[in-house]
Scaffold this active site. Structure first.
Site, PDB file in Angstrom:
ATOM      1  N   GLY A 238       0.770  -1.239   0.000  1.00 15.68           N
ATOM      2  CA  GLY A 238       0.000   0.000   0.000  1.00 15.68           C
ATOM      3  C   GLY A 238       0.796   1.281   0.000  1.00 15.68           C
ATOM      4  O   GLY A 238       0.206   2.372  -0.037  1.00 15.68           O
ATOM      5  N   GLU A 285       4.364  -6.337   1.580  1.00 11.60           N
ATOM      6  CA  GLU A 285       3.885  -6.707   0.237  1.00 11.60           C
ATOM      7  C   GLU A 285       3.699  -5.485  -0.649  1.00 11.60           C
ATOM      8  O   GLU A 285       2.593  -5.212  -1.113  1.00 11.60           O
ATOM      9  CB  GLU A 285       2.532  -7.427   0.354  1.00 11.60           C
ATOM     10  CG  GLU A 285       2.487  -8.579   1.314  1.00 11.60           C
ATOM     11  CD  GLU A 285       1.049  -9.059   1.586  1.00 11.60           C
ATOM     12  OE1 GLU A 285       0.082  -8.328   1.268  1.00 11.60           O
ATOM     13  OE2 GLU A 285       0.909 -10.157   2.126  1.00 11.60           O
ATOM     14  N   ARG A 324      -6.273   3.036 -15.609  1.00 13.82           N
ATOM     15  CA  ARG A 324      -6.362   3.709 -14.308  1.00 13.82           C
ATOM     16  C   ARG A 324      -7.183   5.007 -14.333  1.00 13.82           C
ATOM     17  O   ARG A 324      -8.001   5.208 -13.440  1.00 13.82           O
ATOM     18  CB  ARG A 324      -4.974   3.955 -13.718  1.00 13.82           C
ATOM     19  CG  ARG A 324      -4.197   2.649 -13.423  1.00 13.82           C
ATOM     20  CD  ARG A 324      -2.930   2.894 -12.627  1.00 13.82           C
ATOM     21  NE  ARG A 324      -3.221   3.367 -11.292  1.00 13.82           N
ATOM     22  CZ  ARG A 324      -3.129   4.615 -10.904  1.00 13.82           C
ATOM     23  NH1 ARG A 324      -2.699   5.538 -11.733  1.00 13.82           N
ATOM     24  NH2 ARG A 324      -3.455   4.947  -9.684  1.00 13.82           N
ATOM     25  N   CYS A 354     -14.498   3.447 -28.303  1.00 18.82           N
ATOM     26  CA  CYS A 354     -15.872   3.962 -28.308  1.00 18.82           C
ATOM     27  C   CYS A 354     -16.481   3.941 -26.915  1.00 18.82           C
ATOM     28  O   CYS A 354     -17.419   3.192 -26.631  1.00 18.82           O
ATOM     29  CB  CYS A 354     -16.721   3.138 -29.261  1.00 18.82           C
ATOM     30  SG  CYS A 354     -15.946   3.005 -30.865  1.00 18.82           S
ATOM     31  N   GLU A 355     -15.916   4.732 -26.022  1.00 18.73           N
ATOM     32  CA  GLU A 355     -16.404   4.892 -24.655  1.00 18.73           C
ATOM     33  C   GLU A 355     -16.019   6.298 -24.223  1.00 18.73           C
ATOM     34  O   GLU A 355     -14.862   6.698 -24.427  1.00 18.73           O
ATOM     35  CB  GLU A 355     -15.668   3.949 -23.685  1.00 18.73           C
ATOM     36  CG  GLU A 355     -15.801   2.477 -23.937  1.00 18.73           C
ATOM     37  CD  GLU A 355     -17.006   1.867 -23.245  1.00 18.73           C
ATOM     38  OE1 GLU A 355     -17.673   2.571 -22.453  1.00 18.73           O
ATOM     39  OE2 GLU A 355     -17.273   0.699 -23.525  1.00 18.73           O
ATOM     40  N   TYR A 383      -0.050  -1.330 -12.228  1.00 19.21           N
ATOM     41  CA  TYR A 383      -1.457  -1.428 -12.625  1.00 19.21           C
ATOM     42  C   TYR A 383      -1.668  -0.792 -14.002  1.00 19.21           C
ATOM     43  O   TYR A 383      -2.699  -0.173 -14.273  1.00 19.21           O
ATOM     44  CB  TYR A 383      -2.381  -0.833 -11.549  1.00 19.21           C
ATOM     45  CG  TYR A 383      -2.120  -1.442 -10.188  1.00 19.21           C
ATOM     46  CD1 TYR A 383      -2.525  -2.747  -9.915  1.00 19.21           C
ATOM     47  CD2 TYR A 383      -1.404  -0.767  -9.194  1.00 19.21           C
ATOM     48  CE1 TYR A 383      -2.247  -3.344  -8.688  1.00 19.21           C
ATOM     49  CE2 TYR A 383      -1.117  -1.357  -7.971  1.00 19.21           C
ATOM     50  CZ  TYR A 383      -1.551  -2.641  -7.724  1.00 19.21           C
ATOM     51  OH  TYR A 383      -1.280  -3.239  -6.526  1.00 19.21           O
TER      52      TYR A 383
END
Ligand SMILES: *Cc1c(COP(=O)(O)O)cnc(C)c1O
Length: 425
Positions: A238, A285, A324, A354-355, A383
């Site tokens: 994190g 992690e 993201r 197309c969005e 990510y």
């Protein structure tokens, strides 16, 4: 901390011009700085030196083999969330004996695969899963090492899609239920209690939530250790990175001037003194921290279109390459590969999909871009590629690893035939 900077008006990754890479390999293109990854690993490893510790890189952030190999060579362990990730670790020369396996929905096949590979520990997220792992291990005549994931119910104050440490979300087992569950686990003959785990969320940019969660956990961990003779306490990942001022943060003096959002040293200072009193091995992690600032996504401007008051910059990268911004409303700094001069204008940087969600930036002040200009999205190492898809039947980008002046094609661009592999018409 990273190795992307301008030299002679061109943006470089370490000793290699990004414009030259885009010319040779095409766009969209992911480029990683190997030294940046290794330096992040070493900085965290150094900061945690007062503890017996193991870094398990959360490879869902970026699981490209070439990066895994860099980290495996440093002695890193890996935090997995699927059998596919375990397969990748093995292909990259990583040690399954340093792997933790997280996730709320492990399947029988994945548990068997992990038991056969000899992973270090399963991070268990429910009583049902604990019972199931025991059953699978019994059939294989193996003993499964387990740790229960505790939900410390601490708010990490991050985006709702990446907060995990409160009772509002699906992760972990409630703090209050933990002692009884450890007790019941002792009756299961094919599991052995090896540790305790927590993970409170992602992109956490101050030390306070980590310190608070560790503080809350310590008495519980001490008690569990007293009763069950544990080996480790895993405090999760994190650690946040720089997105807003990404290019400037490559300069060492930036960190002195700005005061870093969260350096490895500040992170360690907030948790190490408390953790030292436990006498347990400590696992961490980190995912994003290790690779986030080490990667950029390169793209080329296809068209510029002015409608009403808007200046749309249409590029050849899309939400299928980097999701993201669409998924988390996240910000990526955008810089040209060849430095520009001139006044900025508010620009919407959009992909071809197309969005309406296929938008990287809205009203971003950018120096005017034209067809053929190339840009980089910074802090795209985590990510980024791992969340890429083939939506709109778009081949996934190629990936390049740079180390000094060395260039490695870590992954070839997908060809059209790759897009229909396995299909029957
Ligand atoms: C995603 C995840 C991590 C890594 O999170 P980062 O924010 O990338 O450091 C670590 N542990 C678990 C259990 C995770 O799900």
């Amino acid at each position: 901390m990273h190795h992307f900077h301008y030299k002679g008006g061109k943006l470089y990754a370490e000793g290699v011009s990004l414009d030259a890479l885009a010319e040779e390999y095409g766009t969209p293109l992911y480029v990683y700085s190997g030294h940046t990854v290794v330096e992040h690993y070493k900085a965290l490893d150094h900061a945690l030196k007062p503890l017996d510790h193991l870094i398990c890189y959360a490879m869902k952030a970026n699981s490209t083999l070439a990066l895994l190999r860099l980290l495996a060579r440093q002695g890193s362990g890996f935090d997995l969330v699927s059998g596919g990730e375990l397969f990748r670790v093995q292909q990259a020369g990583g040690d399954p004996g340093k792997c933790t396996f997280a996730g709320v929905g492990k399947t029988r096949a994945e548990i068997e695969q992990a038991l056969r590979a000899g992973i270090y520990c399963f991070m268990v997220e429910s009583e049902a899963e604990l019972t199931f792992i025991n059953e699978v291990a019994t059939r294989l005549r193996k003993i499964a090492p387990v740790a229960l994931r505790v939900n410390p119910n601490v708010d990490a104050k991050t985006h709702s899609k990446i907060t995990t440490g409160t009772y509002e979300n699906k992760f972990g087992i409630a703090f209050e239920e933990i002692p009884a569950l450890y007790q019941r686990a002792t009756a299961l003959k094919h599991v052995t209690l090896r540790g305790v785990q927590m993970h409170i969320g992602s992109q956490i940019t101050t030390a306070a939530p980590f310190a608070a969660a560790v503080k809350k956990m310590i008495p519980l961990v001490r008690e569990l250790h007293r009763r069950h003779r544990l080996e480790f306490f895993d405090i999760g990942g994190g650690i946040g990175i720089v997105y807003e001022d990404a290019l400037a943060s490559g300069q060492p003096d930036w960190w002195k001037k700005k005061g870093a959002p969260l350096t490895p040293a500040a992170y360690a200072e907030s948790v190490v003194p408390q953790l030292r009193t436990l006498g347990l091995k400590v696992l961490v992690e980190p995912g994003r921290f290790m690779v986030g600032n080490a990667g950029v996504l390169l793209s080329e401007v296809l068209y510029v279109k002015k409608t009403g008051k808007k200046n749309f910059v249409i590029i050849d990268a899309a939400m299928n390459d980097l999701i993201r911004p669409a998924f988390y409303d996240s910000y990526h700094e955008i810089v040209p590969l060849r430095a520009k001069t001139g006044k900025t204008i508010p620009s919407d940087v959009v992909g071809p999909i197309c969005e309406s969600g296929d938008t990287f930036a809205k009203d971003r002040p950018l120096q005017p871009l034209k067809t053929g200009d190339r840009i980089a999205f910074l802090s795209a190492g985590a990510y980024g590629f791992t969340m890429a898809s083939n939506y709109n039947t778009r081949p996934r980008a190629a990936e390049i690893l740079v180390e000094g002046t060395k260039v490695k094609l870590a992954r070839k661009r997908e060809a059209l035939v790759d897009l229909i592999r396995g299909e029957t018409a």
